[in-house]
Design a protein around this motif. Structure first.
Motif, PDB file in Angstrom:
ATOM      1  N   ALA A 202     -21.589 -37.865  22.587  1.00  0.00           N
ATOM      2  CA  ALA A 202     -20.300 -37.508  23.370  1.00  0.00           C
ATOM      3  C   ALA A 202     -19.411 -37.101  22.447  1.00  0.00           C
ATOM      4  O   ALA A 202     -19.111 -37.321  21.502  1.00  0.00           O
ATOM      5  CB  ALA A 202     -19.833 -38.886  23.832  1.00  0.00           C
ATOM      6  N   VAL A 203     -18.582 -36.097  22.967  1.00  0.00           N
ATOM      7  CA  VAL A 203     -17.547 -35.253  22.182  1.00  0.00           C
ATOM      8  C   VAL A 203     -16.110 -35.468  22.912  1.00  0.00           C
ATOM      9  O   VAL A 203     -15.791 -34.977  24.058  1.00  0.00           O
ATOM     10  CB  VAL A 203     -17.779 -33.791  22.230  1.00  0.00           C
ATOM     11  N   TRP A 204     -15.289 -35.980  22.008  1.00  0.00           N
ATOM     12  CA  TRP A 204     -14.150 -36.380  22.518  1.00  0.00           C
ATOM     13  C   TRP A 204     -13.007 -35.391  21.641  1.00  0.00           C
ATOM     14  O   TRP A 204     -13.270 -35.319  20.578  1.00  0.00           O
ATOM     15  CB  TRP A 204     -13.497 -37.685  22.285  1.00  0.00           C
ATOM     16  N   LEU A 205     -12.105 -34.454  22.411  1.00  0.00           N
ATOM     17  CA  LEU A 205     -10.938 -33.928  21.737  1.00  0.00           C
ATOM     18  C   LEU A 205      -9.675 -34.796  21.766  1.00  0.00           C
ATOM     19  O   LEU A 205      -9.177 -35.477  22.765  1.00  0.00           O
ATOM     20  CB  LEU A 205     -10.752 -32.725  22.647  1.00  0.00           C
ATOM     21  N   THR A 206      -9.045 -34.833  20.331  1.00  0.00           N
ATOM     22  CA  THR A 206      -7.843 -35.738  20.409  1.00  0.00           C
ATOM     23  C   THR A 206      -6.775 -34.709  20.135  1.00  0.00           C
ATOM     24  O   THR A 206      -6.870 -34.006  18.979  1.00  0.00           O
ATOM     25  CB  THR A 206      -8.093 -36.458  19.300  1.00  0.00           C
ATOM     26  N   GLY A 234     -14.503 -36.229  27.056  1.00  0.00           N
ATOM     27  CA  GLY A 234     -12.941 -36.643  27.459  1.00  0.00           C
ATOM     28  C   GLY A 234     -11.953 -36.033  26.447  1.00  0.00           C
ATOM     29  O   GLY A 234     -12.247 -35.371  25.390  1.00  0.00           O
ATOM     30  N   VAL A 235     -10.753 -35.910  26.953  1.00  0.00           N
ATOM     31  CA  VAL A 235      -9.514 -35.450  25.981  1.00  0.00           C
ATOM     32  C   VAL A 235      -8.669 -36.845  25.840  1.00  0.00           C
ATOM     33  O   VAL A 235      -8.082 -37.415  26.742  1.00  0.00           O
ATOM     34  CB  VAL A 235      -8.817 -34.516  26.706  1.00  0.00           C
ATOM     35  N   ASN A 236      -8.461 -37.250  24.380  1.00  0.00           N
ATOM     36  CA  ASN A 236      -8.006 -38.176  24.062  1.00  0.00           C
ATOM     37  C   ASN A 236      -6.398 -37.692  23.422  1.00  0.00           C
ATOM     38  O   ASN A 236      -6.311 -36.976  22.494  1.00  0.00           O
ATOM     39  CB  ASN A 236      -8.442 -39.003  23.047  1.00  0.00           C
ATOM     40  N   THR A 279     -13.517 -35.235  41.090  1.00  0.00           N
ATOM     41  CA  THR A 279     -12.315 -36.132  41.568  1.00  0.00           C
ATOM     42  C   THR A 279     -11.232 -36.663  40.710  1.00  0.00           C
ATOM     43  O   THR A 279     -11.648 -36.738  39.456  1.00  0.00           O
ATOM     44  CB  THR A 279     -13.186 -37.524  42.063  1.00  0.00           C
ATOM     45  N   SER A 280     -10.414 -37.131  41.148  1.00  0.00           N
ATOM     46  CA  SER A 280      -9.338 -37.714  40.261  1.00  0.00           C
ATOM     47  C   SER A 280      -9.694 -38.858  39.567  1.00  0.00           C
ATOM     48  O   SER A 280      -9.491 -39.073  38.538  1.00  0.00           O
ATOM     49  CB  SER A 280      -8.182 -38.253  41.121  1.00  0.00           C
ATOM     50  N   GLU A 281     -10.861 -39.724  40.066  1.00  0.00           N
ATOM     51  CA  GLU A 281     -11.118 -40.805  39.341  1.00  0.00           C
ATOM     52  C   GLU A 281     -11.897 -40.259  38.127  1.00  0.00           C
ATOM     53  O   GLU A 281     -12.018 -41.240  37.018  1.00  0.00           O
ATOM     54  CB  GLU A 281     -12.030 -41.763  40.334  1.00  0.00           C
ATOM     55  N   THR A 282     -12.888 -39.316  38.433  1.00  0.00           N
ATOM     56  CA  THR A 282     -13.453 -38.896  37.342  1.00  0.00           C
ATOM     57  C   THR A 282     -12.652 -38.423  36.303  1.00  0.00           C
ATOM     58  O   THR A 282     -13.052 -38.375  34.733  1.00  0.00           O
ATOM     59  CB  THR A 282     -14.462 -37.663  37.669  1.00  0.00           C
ATOM     60  N   ILE A 283     -11.695 -37.544  36.456  1.00  0.00           N
ATOM     61  CA  ILE A 283     -10.466 -36.892  35.540  1.00  0.00           C
ATOM     62  C   ILE A 283     -10.094 -38.048  34.723  1.00  0.00           C
ATOM     63  O   ILE A 283      -9.739 -37.909  33.556  1.00  0.00           O
ATOM     64  CB  ILE A 283      -9.647 -35.920  36.516  1.00  0.00           C
ATOM     65  N   TRP A 284      -9.628 -39.316  35.384  1.00  0.00           N
ATOM     66  CA  TRP A 284      -9.256 -40.194  34.838  1.00  0.00           C
ATOM     67  C   TRP A 284     -10.181 -41.025  33.567  1.00  0.00           C
ATOM     68  O   TRP A 284      -9.902 -41.114  32.528  1.00  0.00           O
ATOM     69  CB  TRP A 284      -8.842 -41.631  35.688  1.00  0.00           C
ATOM     70  N   ASN A 285     -11.328 -40.706  33.928  1.00  0.00           N
ATOM     71  CA  ASN A 285     -12.176 -41.486  33.177  1.00  0.00           C
ATOM     72  C   ASN A 285     -12.638 -40.663  31.936  1.00  0.00           C
ATOM     73  O   ASN A 285     -13.170 -40.904  31.180  1.00  0.00           O
ATOM     74  CB  ASN A 285     -13.881 -41.577  33.677  1.00  0.00           C
ATOM     75  N   LYS A 286     -12.109 -39.402  31.862  1.00  0.00           N
ATOM     76  CA  LYS A 286     -12.059 -38.343  30.812  1.00  0.00           C
ATOM     77  C   LYS A 286     -10.804 -38.282  30.108  1.00  0.00           C
ATOM     78  O   LYS A 286     -10.556 -37.342  29.368  1.00  0.00           O
ATOM     79  CB  LYS A 286     -12.349 -36.931  31.464  1.00  0.00           C
ATOM     80  N   ILE A 287     -10.028 -39.256  30.244  1.00  0.00           N
ATOM     81  CA  ILE A 287      -8.891 -39.257  29.428  1.00  0.00           C
ATOM     82  C   ILE A 287      -8.853 -40.500  28.528  1.00  0.00           C
ATOM     83  O   ILE A 287      -9.084 -41.706  28.958  1.00  0.00           O
ATOM     84  CB  ILE A 287      -7.534 -39.581  30.459  1.00  0.00           C
ATOM     85  N   GLY A 288      -8.326 -40.209  27.203  1.00  0.00           N
ATOM     86  CA  GLY A 288      -8.287 -41.359  26.493  1.00  0.00           C
ATOM     87  C   GLY A 288      -6.895 -41.320  26.025  1.00  0.00           C
ATOM     88  O   GLY A 288      -5.833 -40.603  26.022  1.00  0.00           O
ATOM     89  N   ALA A 289      -6.308 -42.608  25.578  1.00  0.00           N
ATOM     90  CA  ALA A 289      -4.751 -42.620  25.033  1.00  0.00           C
ATOM     91  C   ALA A 289      -4.944 -43.341  23.813  1.00  0.00           C
ATOM     92  O   ALA A 289      -5.597 -44.461  23.289  1.00  0.00           O
ATOM     93  CB  ALA A 289      -4.163 -43.510  25.974  1.00  0.00           C
ATOM     94  N   THR A 290      -4.092 -42.876  22.695  1.00  0.00           N
ATOM     95  CA  THR A 290      -4.033 -43.416  21.446  1.00  0.00           C
ATOM     96  C   THR A 290      -2.527 -43.416  20.988  1.00  0.00           C
ATOM     97  O   THR A 290      -1.869 -42.483  20.481  1.00  0.00           O
ATOM     98  CB  THR A 290      -4.617 -42.552  20.418  1.00  0.00           C
ATOM     99  N   PRO A 291      -1.918 -44.661  21.197  1.00  0.00           N
ATOM    100  CA  PRO A 291      -0.664 -44.962  20.961  1.00  0.00           C
ATOM    101  C   PRO A 291      -0.634 -45.092  19.137  1.00  0.00           C
ATOM    102  O   PRO A 291      -1.608 -45.628  18.446  1.00  0.00           O
ATOM    103  CB  PRO A 291       0.122 -46.028  21.537  1.00  0.00           C
ATOM    104  N   MET A 292       0.550 -44.826  18.618  1.00  0.00           N
ATOM    105  CA  MET A 292       0.840 -45.251  17.360  1.00  0.00           C
ATOM    106  C   MET A 292       1.564 -46.522  17.144  1.00  0.00           C
ATOM    107  O   MET A 292       2.636 -46.727  17.781  1.00  0.00           O
ATOM    108  CB  MET A 292       1.852 -44.124  16.362  1.00  0.00           C
ATOM    109  N   ILE A 293       0.601 -47.642  16.850  1.00  0.00           N
ATOM    110  CA  ILE A 293       1.566 -48.894  16.954  1.00  0.00           C
ATOM    111  C   ILE A 293       2.850 -49.188  16.129  1.00  0.00           C
ATOM    112  O   ILE A 293       2.831 -48.536  14.991  1.00  0.00           O
ATOM    113  CB  ILE A 293       0.381 -49.995  16.723  1.00  0.00           C
ATOM    114  N   GLY A 294       3.634 -49.976  16.463  1.00  0.00           N
ATOM    115  CA  GLY A 294       4.905 -50.425  15.823  1.00  0.00           C
ATOM    116  C   GLY A 294       5.723 -49.009  15.562  1.00  0.00           C
ATOM    117  O   GLY A 294       6.031 -48.181  16.431  1.00  0.00           O
TER     118      GLY A 294
END
Length: 551
Positions: A202-206, A234-236, A279-294
């Motif tokens: 699996a290859v993720w782009l961040t 996905g794209v994170n 589909t919209s659902e599949t696109i969401w499954n290809k999205i990642g989220a990375t917040p910087m905490i604090g």
């Protein structure tokens, strides 16, 4: 950033399929033959393949001091980790290293890294390896031979026996367009090797993101990978450090959810351009989220514990494919003597009490990187017909020949759009990568049971038609194309229609429905309506010369 059993994988094709071609022909025909106000046809996906369960894994800075003991997870939320960062070894263009300092052999001896990863795996955890980051050269930026670059990536994958890799591309590495093409070509080679060996990869782009979505170089990077036929997991997006891209008053949470929504829209466009319908659902499954905490790197940007709770709810509700955070090293309250205004590598900068960001962000996320790695992207069928029906739409169906002023709402493809400025002939769902390229803003879907919203209208003659040669004073009202405008200051020759493209500079502002209703109430009460024009005609106007209102 700062500081099960494997199913056989069918070969992926990106040719225009016969079913897709037929759909395109039917859609084109429907648009050409539909008359003004007629029902319009659109198309939605008929089926949605089962998506992989979303997974959580927090980043760990392998070379940071003090060292973080990821091999001894403090909670279930910490059992999967994204180890960062593999970059170019200083002075050796194609040699992978941890933080530019340790080769993999040196990391094994100096950091005991191999044993620690094995210990994590022994306890049921998984390690994802991240290449790149902010501070050093990602391998593709220095290694200019694609085959050597592919071998460098392969050596890391083989060394740590990972099923998922993360390519964190930012700063100069992201701006390097030649490196982007090399990187995509090399990863395509590696992924094909893994497939030939019946191993998943699996290859993720961040990538960095703003509340308005990915940057142009970010979307170009995704396009490079799709062009090279890399099957992206996905794209994170790094939902952090927004700076000036975050509008005044916008919270970190709102900026982050907006960033995900815009990225979702952009990915839909990018995959469509690559001849892959999702589909919209599949696109969401290809999205990642990375917040910087604090405390983020930008002063005043703080991602709080409450933000973490609400962001988790948003991500879970949308079934996004991945949640991460920067970083496990920082998931602790700083000491009492620490200046929390300064970003720390070993604490978050906020009082956490008994809570951890990892636990809050991982809530209800049950998947794992390895389980999701076997997912293959395939174009999804498009078949079910729907109609835009004026009788069940709250606003008029979009018409390519109509003129729309700022704030006007229309229905198109069973969605409601609002005009951001004066527009004519611009498709509301035109697949653009950047929101500023379209005059339309998506408001949301047409709801079940909706009927047309009737806007109030004034009797003919309530206000005079605008004449270009007349002089208007502040407060005067005129009519152009059935819309009523009010003068903000003295003017002559300034078309009210222009106020929709330059509202700040125009002397005119369009009346709202509420103001129109107020005038109707005045008429019903026998009162003179507000803004009865006190027009001062020119000599030409006095003898009956008129001018066609500007369109």
């Amino acid at each position: 950033m700062s500081t099960t059993e494997k199913a056989p994988k069918p070969a992926k094709t990106k040719r225009l399929s016969i079913p897709r071609l037929l759909v395109a022909i039917v859609v084109s025909a429907a648009l050409v033959t539909a008359g003004v106000g007629a029902a319009r046809t659109w198309w939605v996906s008929a089926t949605t393949p089962a998506a992989a369960d979303p997974w959580f894994a927090a980043y760990v800075d392998v070379t940071a001091t003090p060292s973080y003991a990821f091999e001894s997870p403090v909670s279930d939320a910490a059992k999967n980790v994204v180890l960062s960062f593999i970059v170019t070894k200083a002075g050796e263009d194609c040699t992978p290293s941890w933080g530019s300092v340790y080769t993999m052999d040196e990391a094994a001896s100096s950091l005991d890294l191999d044993r620690r990863i094995a210990r994590l795996q022994q306890q049921g955890g998984e390690a994802v390896v991240s290449f790149g980051g902010l501070a050093n050269d990602e391998l593709a930026s220095t290694c200019t031979d694609v085959d050597e670059l592919a071998d460098a990536y392969q050596s890391v994958i083989d060394r740590y026996d990972v099923t998922t890799i993360d390519l964190d591309i930012e700063a100069d590495n992201l701006a390097n367009t030649e490196a982007s093409v090399r990187r995509a070509e090399a990863i395509a080679i590696v992924q094909q090797r893994q497939k030939a060996a019946d191993d998943d990869l699996a290859v993720w782009l961040t990538l960095p993101v703003a509340p308005t979505g990915l940057t142009e170089v970010g979307t170009d990077t995704v396009a490079d990978f799709l062009s090279a036929e890399v099957d992206l997991a996905g794209v994170n997006v790094m939902t952090m450090d927004y700076g000036s891209s975050r509008v005044d008053g916008q919270s970190m949470l709102d900026a982050s959810t907006s960033a995900l929504e815009e990225t979702h829209r952009q990915l839909g466009v990018l995959y469509s351009r690559a001849d892959i319908d999702l589909t919209s659902e599949t696109i969401w499954n290809k999205i990642g989220a990375t917040p910087m905490i604090g405390q983020n790197d930008v002063e005043g940007e703080i991602f709080t514990l409450d933000d973490a709770r609400k962001f988790n709810t948003y991500v879970v509700d949308h079934a996004a494919g991945r949640m991460s955070m920067w970083s496990l090293n920082r998931d602790a309250t700083c000491g009492s003597n620490y200046d929390v205004r300064r970003v720390a590598d070993s604490c978050s900068g906020v009082a956490q009490g008994d809570f951890s960001f990892a636990t809050l962000l991982a809530s209800k996320i049950v998947g794992s990187p390895e389980d999701s790695a076997s997912t293959t992207t395939t174009s999804e069928p498009v078949a079910v017909e729907e109609e835009d029906d004026p009788a069940t739409s709250p606003y008029a169906i979009w018409d390519e020949d109509a003129t729309y002023l700022i704030g006007t709402k229309v229905v198109w493809h069973r969605n409601v759009y609002s005009a951001k400025w004066w527009t004519r002939g611009d498709l509301p769902d035109n697949p653009v990568l950047d929101a500023w390229e379209t005059p339309w803003e998506l408001v949301g879907p047409v709801l079940e049971g909706e009927t047309p919203v009737i806007s109030p209208t004034l009797p003919a003659g309530t206000y005079p038609t605008w004449v270009g040669t007349d002089v208007y004073e502040e407060g005067d009202r005129v009519v152009v194309d059935d819309y009523v405008f009010e003068s903000k200051w003295w003017n002559q020759g300034d078309s009210p229609a222009a106020s929709n493209t330059e509202p700040d500079n125009s002397p005119w502002v369009r009346l709202t429905d509420a103001q129109i209703t107020e005038v109707l109430d005045q008429l019903a009460a026998g009162e003179a309506p507000t803004g009865q024009s006190t027009v001062t005609p020119t000599d030409d106007a006095a003898v009956g010369t008129t001018e066609t209102p500007a369109q």
